[in-house]
Design a protein around this motif. Sequence first.
Motif, PDB file in Angstrom:
ATOM      1  N   LYS A   1      -0.141   5.605  12.143  1.00  0.00           N
ATOM      2  CA  LYS A   1       0.050   6.009  10.512  1.00  0.00           C
ATOM      3  C   LYS A   1      -0.603   4.996   9.785  1.00  0.00           C
ATOM      4  O   LYS A   1       0.361   4.162   8.993  1.00  0.00           O
TER       5      LYS A   1
ATOM      6  N   THR B   1       7.203   5.074  -7.677  1.00  0.00           N
ATOM      7  CA  THR B   1       7.161   3.917  -6.682  1.00  0.00           C
ATOM      8  C   THR B   1       7.599   2.566  -7.159  1.00  0.00           C
ATOM      9  O   THR B   1       7.690   2.430  -8.490  1.00  0.00           O
TER      10      THR B   1
ATOM     11  N   GLY C   1      -2.568   2.962   6.635  1.00  0.00           N
ATOM     12  CA  GLY C   1      -2.938   3.305   5.399  1.00  0.00           C
ATOM     13  C   GLY C   1      -4.296   3.442   4.949  1.00  0.00           C
ATOM     14  O   GLY C   1      -5.292   3.437   5.970  1.00  0.00           O
TER      15      GLY C   1
ATOM     16  N   ASP D   1       0.660  -1.211  -0.097  1.00  0.00           N
ATOM     17  CA  ASP D   1       0.050   0.083   0.180  1.00  0.00           C
ATOM     18  C   ASP D   1       0.876   1.225   0.172  1.00  0.00           C
ATOM     19  O   ASP D   1       0.534   2.180  -0.812  1.00  0.00           O
ATOM     20  N   TYR D   2       1.915   1.353   0.853  1.00  0.00           N
ATOM     21  CA  TYR D   2       2.643   2.399   0.693  1.00  0.00           C
ATOM     22  C   TYR D   2       3.499   2.823  -0.396  1.00  0.00           C
ATOM     23  O   TYR D   2       4.463   3.521  -0.238  1.00  0.00           O
TER      24      TYR D   2
ATOM     25  N   CYS E   1      -3.853   1.490  -4.631  1.00  0.00           N
ATOM     26  CA  CYS E   1      -3.899   2.510  -3.535  1.00  0.00           C
ATOM     27  C   CYS E   1      -3.034   3.952  -4.104  1.00  0.00           C
ATOM     28  O   CYS E   1      -3.159   4.812  -3.469  1.00  0.00           O
TER      29      CYS E   1
ATOM     30  N   ARG F   1      10.000   0.228   5.161  1.00  0.00           N
ATOM     31  CA  ARG F   1       9.443   1.482   4.273  1.00  0.00           C
ATOM     32  C   ARG F   1      10.501   2.186   3.614  1.00  0.00           C
ATOM     33  O   ARG F   1      10.683   2.440   2.681  1.00  0.00           O
TER      34      ARG F   1
END
Length: 381
Positions: free
Chosen positions: A162, A240, A164, A34-35, A184, A221
């Motif tokens: 934090k 990304t 998502g 997701d990130y 996402c 991350r």
Amino acid sequence: MKNKVASTFERIFESKPILAFAPGRINLIGEHTDYQEGLVFPAAIEQGIWVAIQKNNSISCQLFSEDYQQEFVFDINSFSPKKGHWANYIMGVASQFQQAGYVLTGFDLVIGGNIPASGLSSSAALSVAVGTALSELFNLKIPKKSIVLYAQKAEHLFAGVKCGIMDPYASAFGVKDRALLLDCRSTTHVDVKADFGDYSLLLVNSKVKHSLADSAYNKRREACEESVRILQPTFQKATTLRDIPSNDLAQVQHILPSPLFPKAKHVITEIERVRLASKALEANDLNHFGELLKASHKSLSDDFEVSCAELDFLANESWKLPGVLGSRMMGGGFGGCTINLISRSSMEQFQSEIYSKYKSQFDIEAEFIPVNISEGARILE
């Protein structure tokens, strides 16, 4: 629980409430994507959080938690987070509504839930249930996606988590017997038929949560973000890891330092597994879907290194048992649940064998949680 929450409200506040519900969620596949603006594949479940609410013609907000058997009161015009308190989720959503320009007055509220284990997003369900209830109570007609974003930001600012977008999104947009293929990056989704036929989903709660989780999450991350910076001169359009095709993995391995490559590999291949899993479900190819669950676990354990001995044991032992199409760790890692796709005829044997093997290996009694895919947040009659 719905009736209990309603009757508790009527007993304490002596008025008839509006009732709202928001479910917890499972994630079929797609962890730590997701990130990196990737794809995830969650679904809402039957268990969730109920909210009973009504105006009280004052500036006071009077809350009661059925689970904690605890009251909390705040002034709608002047409030701030209270460290570690369940009321933060309610105050956080109210604060987000006010910042968006919606006018709220005092209200009475009772909450209660039946989400059985950590990792099923009870906090997101609570925030979405409160947002749904407040929107109805004050006739605000707030769109679902806005409620999702307010719920997420409320967790960030008032609960200090934090999270998502996946958890509140799945809770708000869930559809019965369908999983959500959620992008996402665009925060849009496609419903995918989730008909498991003679098979059922079963969660096995490891009953452990290792302290590595938070620090490891931050390191993973950072590793992904560093990988993108190193890859950008070659993959110039990549913002990304989502933008790196899985068939370019050999080139990625050549470019990245050896400590970074496995982490990038997991994210790139996991996004592809989500795509393949959604197609497998659409085609009713449960065998392929099960194999993708196994591959996801191996990648999370070997490449992303967010599993633990207990989760690896539960997954590996499950794969050996009859009637099991697939099993993997679900969630951030280092504890929590595995998600398993098992034939109904094998369910009893599965639970008996996993329980005894896990107890023998770790002296922990596994908890089994059946889950059915259900609809998302709603106002109840």
